[in-house]
Design a protein around this motif. Structure first.
Motif, mmCIF file in Angstrom:
data_model
loop_
_atom_site.group_PDB
_atom_site.id
_atom_site.type_symbol
_atom_site.label_atom_id
_atom_site.label_comp_id
_atom_site.label_asym_id
_atom_site.label_seq_id
_atom_site.Cartn_x
_atom_site.Cartn_y
_atom_site.Cartn_z
ATOM 1 N N MET A 156 19.427 6.121 4.777
ATOM 2 C CA MET A 156 19.458 5.189 5.905
ATOM 3 C C MET A 156 19.874 5.830 7.223
ATOM 4 O O MET A 156 19.839 5.177 8.260
ATOM 5 C CB MET A 156 20.374 4.006 5.574
ATOM 6 N N LYS B 35 20.287 -2.403 8.547
ATOM 7 C CA LYS B 35 18.880 -2.122 8.292
ATOM 8 C C LYS B 35 18.097 -3.365 7.862
ATOM 9 O O LYS B 35 16.896 -3.486 8.157
ATOM 10 C CB LYS B 35 18.756 -1.037 7.217
ATOM 11 N N ARG B 36 18.756 -4.279 7.149
ATOM 12 C CA ARG B 36 18.064 -5.509 6.766
ATOM 13 C C ARG B 36 17.654 -6.307 7.996
ATOM 14 O O ARG B 36 16.590 -6.936 8.015
ATOM 15 C CB ARG B 36 18.954 -6.356 5.854
ATOM 16 N N ARG C 12 17.531 -4.942 11.260
ATOM 17 C CA ARG C 12 16.740 -4.103 12.170
ATOM 18 C C ARG C 12 16.350 -2.794 11.478
ATOM 19 O O ARG C 12 16.942 -1.738 11.735
ATOM 20 C CB ARG C 12 17.536 -3.810 13.452
ATOM 21 N N PRO C 13 15.336 -2.850 10.605
ATOM 22 C CA PRO C 13 14.931 -1.633 9.891
ATOM 23 C C PRO C 13 14.373 -0.543 10.794
ATOM 24 O O PRO C 13 14.266 0.618 10.395
ATOM 25 C CB PRO C 13 13.864 -2.137 8.913
ATOM 26 N N LEU D 235 25.509 0.038 6.407
ATOM 27 C CA LEU D 235 24.185 0.493 6.853
ATOM 28 C C LEU D 235 23.091 -0.454 6.373
ATOM 29 O O LEU D 235 22.133 -0.741 7.106
ATOM 30 C CB LEU D 235 23.924 1.907 6.338
ATOM 31 N N SER D 236 23.221 -0.954 5.148
ATOM 32 C CA SER D 236 22.222 -1.873 4.589
ATOM 33 C C SER D 236 22.159 -3.167 5.381
ATOM 34 O O SER D 236 21.068 -3.710 5.628
ATOM 35 C CB SER D 236 22.534 -2.178 3.124
ATOM 36 N N ARG E 263 17.155 3.734 14.505
ATOM 37 C CA ARG E 263 17.500 5.076 14.031
ATOM 38 C C ARG E 263 19.027 5.200 14.084
ATOM 39 O O ARG E 263 19.604 5.282 15.171
ATOM 40 C CB ARG E 263 16.821 6.142 14.893
ATOM 41 N N LEU E 264 19.642 5.195 12.932
ATOM 42 C CA LEU E 264 21.101 5.112 12.860
ATOM 43 C C LEU E 264 21.757 6.489 12.826
ATOM 44 O O LEU E 264 21.319 7.385 12.107
ATOM 45 C CB LEU E 264 21.522 4.310 11.624
#
Length: 258
Positions: free
Chosen positions: A203, A177-178, A180-181, A173-174, A184-185
């Protein structure tokens, strides 16, 4: 898990979905169904895990999947919040089942997402990021390109077998997110072990799980009992620091008809 996380209990028996505000139901449980499901928020899963694990392929093409989704929606059988694209998981046992590589599974996942988007269904299609190592997911994210708009709701696949080691889920997940922060996951099949990990919770925008059913069956109880799902949802909400909400209490008795 943020305070507004949308948690979807997975439901085997579609008739039991009416006892919840949200439900996650496989298309394999809905094909040909005529009886309406009175649940206001249903995400339809493509049945990917079952299809690939049992058959090594999808038995139903994208056009057939779209046709059945359209019928369910138009006939008022299900109020569909979103439908998951037909993705290809990337765990080693899935690769062995299909005889393909991670890159090929990723390519097929995008190919089927594109084909489903061409169908112009009247509800959102949930694309899925696939891979195994964190860098795989980043590569798949790049391959999607501008298909994923700002704030897009996106599924994260091939994490359900890693729930016993939530730090591995955090790593995946990180990495996403890094890059594409804004995304919405959605976590597929995220068990309580991972949902209780603060790194995972923070996250995820949404998640689903059938862990309640597996646990009930393993302990000799009814794996289709909506009260078992209710108890699981209670634990998920407690992990998020939220009170159990009235709409999550099942309205039907045990063994409600599907």
């Amino acid at each position: 898990m943020s305070a507004d996380l949308a948690f979807y209990p997975g439901i085997h028996q579609p008739g039991n979905a009416c006892t919840f505000q949200r439900a996650f139901i496989s298309i394999n449980r809905l094909r040909g169904r005529l009886k309406p499901i009175t649940c206001p928020d249903v995400v339809i899963d493509s049945g990917a895990f079952t299809e690939l694990e049992r058959f090594g392929r999808y038995r139903h093409g994208v056009e057939e999947y779209a046709r059945e989704l359209r019928r369910l929606h138009a006939a008022g059988v299900v109020r569909i919040t979103a439908a998951v694209a037909q993705d290809f998981m990337c765990e080693s046992f899935m690769l062995a089942r299909t005889g393909l590589t991670v890159a090929e599974h990723q390519s097929l996942t995008i190919e089927r997402y594109d084909a489903l988007m061409v169908e112009r269904l009247p509800f959102p299609i949930l694309p899925v990021l696939q891979g195994f190592a964190p860098q795989d997911y980043v590569a798949h994210l790049e391959a999607y390109g501008d298909r994923l708009e700002p704030g897009h709701w996106v599924g994260v696949g091939s994490v359900c077998k890693r729930n016993g080691r939530p730090e591995q889920v955090v790593a995946v997940l990180s990495a996403i997110k890094r890059r594409r922060p804004d995304l919405r996951l959605h976590g597929f099949g995220v068990k309580l072990t991972s949902l209780m990990h603060p790194g995972v919770r923070e996250m995820l925008h949404s998640a689903d799980s059938m862990a309640w059913s597996y646990s009930a069956r393993k302990q000799g109880r009814n794996g289709n009992d909506p009260l078992e799902a209710k108890r699981f949802v209670e634990r998920v909400m407690a992990a998020a620091g939220r009170a159990f909400e009235p709409w999550q209490i099942p309205l039907l008795s045990i063994g409600a008809a599907a």
